[in-house]
Design an enzyme around this catalytic site. Sequence first.
Site, PDB file in Angstrom:
ATOM      1  CB  ILE A 175      -7.244   1.376   8.972  1.00 50.99           C
ATOM      2  CG1 ILE A 175      -8.645   1.284   8.260  1.00 50.99           C
ATOM      3  CG2 ILE A 175      -7.307   0.506  10.233  1.00 50.99           C
ATOM      4  CD1 ILE A 175      -8.867  -0.197   7.977  1.00 50.99           C
ATOM      5  CB  SER A 176      -3.625   3.833   5.791  1.00 50.21           C
ATOM      6  OG  SER A 176      -4.162   2.297   5.305  1.00 50.21           O
ATOM      7  CD  GLU A 177      -5.449   5.362   2.386  1.00 49.57           C
ATOM      8  OE1 GLU A 177      -4.684   6.605   2.055  1.00 49.57           O
ATOM      9  OE2 GLU A 177      -4.583   4.505   2.427  1.00 49.57           O
ATOM     10  CB  THR A 178     -12.433   4.132   5.025  1.00 52.21           C
ATOM     11  OG1 THR A 178     -11.943   4.017   6.134  1.00 52.21           O
ATOM     12  CG2 THR A 178     -13.680   3.799   4.963  1.00 52.21           C
TER      13      THR A 178
END
Length: 303
Positions: free
Chosen positions: A51-54
């Site tokens: 997903i876009s950011e972790t």
Amino acid sequence: MSSSTRKSLPLYTVDAFARTSFTGNPAAVCLIEKEDVSDEVKQKIAMEMNISETAFVRPLKAGDCFKDSSLFELRWFTPTNEVNLCGHATLATAATIFQCKGNKSDALTFRTKSGDLIARRSGELTTIDLPLNPPKEKVPEGVDKLIKIILGESQSRKEAVLYSARTKKLLICLHPTLPREEFEKISPDVSAMMGAHGTGEIMGVILTLRGSKENGAVDENGRVYDFISRYFAPWNGINEDPVTGAAHTVLSAYWSEVLGKKKMYARQCSRRGGDLEIMVRDDGWVELSGNAKVVLEGTIFID
């Protein structure tokens, strides 16, 4: 090897700037309470989450835990690379610590590559402080082709084009007579976008529109948004981001000057969408407030 003997980390998925689950912008939040993990492992976890950011967060003071600490290190990884700032994952991280770990602090400090960021409780909302990034009129060379690819038939509605060098974001403001419905239908070819501008000067494109009752930029209760936006960042592996805190460090500076307002209400009009309460401060920072919904709690194992 059994799961009981493998190294593991608590992991959450949180929808940031979301009034209900499965809206807003999802971020993974990985809690590191004891021994840190390598950057290579962090990147692999981010790839796995996809997903876009972790976000990776850990208490900075020896002996502190997530329930009691108010000072943390925070880093953000996309599936392809580390980034220096991510607003929605910061809000998601604060919400995880407040909601899931029972932290009673009024405010949390996150030490990041963009400096110290503060997150606070604001009633049912979580507020994060981010540095403003005012855009300038000087834009990189060769943006005309990129703009044409993005806007298509809406190119005649272009009102202003500005650029934030620090964030590498191009901002395109459209004429307020453009209906929200048409604004949301703009569908650029993201592959063509990358082909049109590959110098590295632009890593994201913001589309924005002043809100009004006439153009349909109102919420479900009829409250008018001061502005609405969309954000495309295929250069970072994100075709269209659902709700982007970092983009609002540029948008807030721009619209505060245009509208002559410090307090604003905004929506990012992605398919998932999300609302933001905004307060521009005189010290060069902006307060972004929103809801956050924890939708998944689990454990990730590291061999």
